[in-house]
Scaffold this motif. Sequence first.
Motif, short mmCIF file in Angstrom:
data_model
loop_
_atom_site.label_atom_id
_atom_site.label_comp_id
_atom_site.label_asym_id
_atom_site.label_seq_id
_atom_site.Cartn_x
_atom_site.Cartn_y
_atom_site.Cartn_z
N UNK A 234 -13.05 41.67 31.20
CA UNK A 234 -13.24 40.59 32.25
C UNK A 234 -13.05 40.00 32.17
N UNK A 235 -11.43 39.79 32.67
CA UNK A 235 -11.42 37.75 31.95
C UNK A 235 -11.64 36.27 33.11
N UNK A 236 -12.86 37.23 33.46
CA UNK A 236 -14.42 35.56 34.10
C UNK A 236 -13.99 34.51 33.94
N UNK A 237 -13.46 33.76 34.40
CA UNK A 237 -13.62 32.21 33.70
C UNK A 237 -14.66 31.37 34.45
N UNK A 238 -15.38 32.10 35.04
CA UNK A 238 -17.10 31.58 35.46
C UNK A 238 -17.85 32.59 36.54
N UNK A 239 -19.12 32.70 35.53
CA UNK A 239 -20.43 33.78 36.11
C UNK A 239 -21.71 33.05 35.99
N UNK A 240 -22.48 33.74 36.84
CA UNK A 240 -24.03 33.68 36.98
C UNK A 240 -24.23 34.55 35.79
N UNK A 241 -24.60 35.76 35.68
CA UNK A 241 -24.12 36.64 34.76
C UNK A 241 -22.92 38.19 34.90
N UNK A 242 -22.81 38.37 35.88
CA UNK A 242 -22.13 40.11 35.83
C UNK A 242 -22.98 41.29 35.39
N UNK A 243 -22.55 41.53 36.79
CA UNK A 243 -23.90 43.22 36.86
C UNK A 243 -23.12 44.11 36.57
N UNK A 244 -22.13 43.75 37.15
CA UNK A 244 -20.60 44.65 37.03
C UNK A 244 -21.02 44.85 35.25
N UNK A 245 -20.16 44.36 34.50
CA UNK A 245 -20.55 44.16 32.77
C UNK A 245 -21.49 44.66 32.38
N UNK A 246 -22.63 44.56 33.18
CA UNK A 246 -24.12 44.98 32.80
C UNK A 246 -23.81 46.51 32.86
N UNK A 247 -23.49 46.63 33.66
CA UNK A 247 -23.58 48.31 34.23
C UNK A 247 -22.00 49.34 33.25
N UNK A 248 -21.42 48.37 32.87
CA UNK A 248 -20.29 49.20 31.77
C UNK A 248 -20.78 49.05 30.51
N UNK A 249 -21.62 48.06 30.32
CA UNK A 249 -22.46 48.19 29.25
C UNK A 249 -23.08 49.76 28.86
N UNK A 250 -24.19 49.33 29.56
CA UNK A 250 -24.76 51.01 30.38
C UNK A 250 -24.28 52.25 30.45
N UNK A 251 -23.20 52.53 30.40
CA UNK A 251 -22.29 53.45 30.66
C UNK A 251 -21.65 53.49 29.52
N UNK A 252 -21.57 53.13 28.65
CA UNK A 252 -21.24 52.58 26.81
C UNK A 252 -19.49 51.96 26.78
N UNK A 253 -18.72 51.47 27.40
CA UNK A 253 -17.69 51.79 27.50
C UNK A 253 -17.06 50.08 26.35
#
Length: 327
Positions: A234-253
């Motif tokens: 996730x090389x994003x330059x700007x994000x308010x939080x990032x739901x996809x990030x939280x989902x990937x973490x939940x999936x154990x990635x």
Amino acid sequence: MKISHYFELEAHVTGGIRESVKNQRKMLDRLDLQYTTEPTLDADVFHCNLMGPRSVWYAKRARSRGIPVVAHTHVTAEDFGDSFRFTNALAKPLKPYLERAYGLADALVCPSEYNRRLLETYTDVPTTVISNGVDREKLEGFESLADEYRERYDLRPPVVFLVGHVIKRKGLATFVELARRRPDLDFAWFGPLDRSLKGRETLSLIDNAPDNCTFTGYVDDVRGAYAAGDIFCFPTHEENEGIALLEAMTAGKPILVRDIETFSWLEDGEDCLKVSGSGVDAFADAIDRLEDPDRRRELGAAAADRSDAFSLSAVADRYETLYAEVA
């Protein structure tokens, strides 16, 4: 207590904002709070998720009638640029508009501490940080889709992947260049392309990407993305939080992110890998380290543990507290 939980342009807005609204309504259901999705002044609290002109109209009238207004700060001028066609041109005049719009609220809901710090430069309205949360039930059974989605998109593990709208701000150039440098690995970006909304540079990056970089377009079951992917880059330059990030973490990635202020709550080397600067070299080095399956499992397990604090059950009570405070 009755909440008017309004999402302007609900039929048209997709991505993280839509997922946040879905999560909020699931949390309101958990709390057994009475709410309507229609904009109405027949309510104890008017809660708007997107401060478009209709929301502003209702917010002004709610205030005149003594009905408290809660506004979500999903949109900032900072994260609006490099998103879709014409958004760069609109980002500058957007800030004064949002300053006035958010200034109509009695309370602002910010999805992260970083977002709250930004909003403090917009208005002096009181802010509360409430994560967008992650819907763990939505991801249940994702593992069973691994073979189907890898075969569908001709992917061989370990797959470097990303989930969400394909936009420049999220690090599109970095993602494509990483794929070019590592022709031995498959890269997949799962999410809507919306070519008619893309600028020339974005379309050029997509069209000239190497063969090992797949843009899937919209996927009918997002669980397939988390099943097929192995390294969430996730090389994003700007994000308010990032739901996809939280989902990937939940999936154990295992998580690989750019070291930006939004992700200051993540611990480099503990529950993610962070890359400083705008260059591609450091991202490539991090991917090298994540080729080790034991390291992937270690980081992924830590990410999954960290994601517990963002589950809907862990976040829901914050809304009940907020509504009680403003009503």
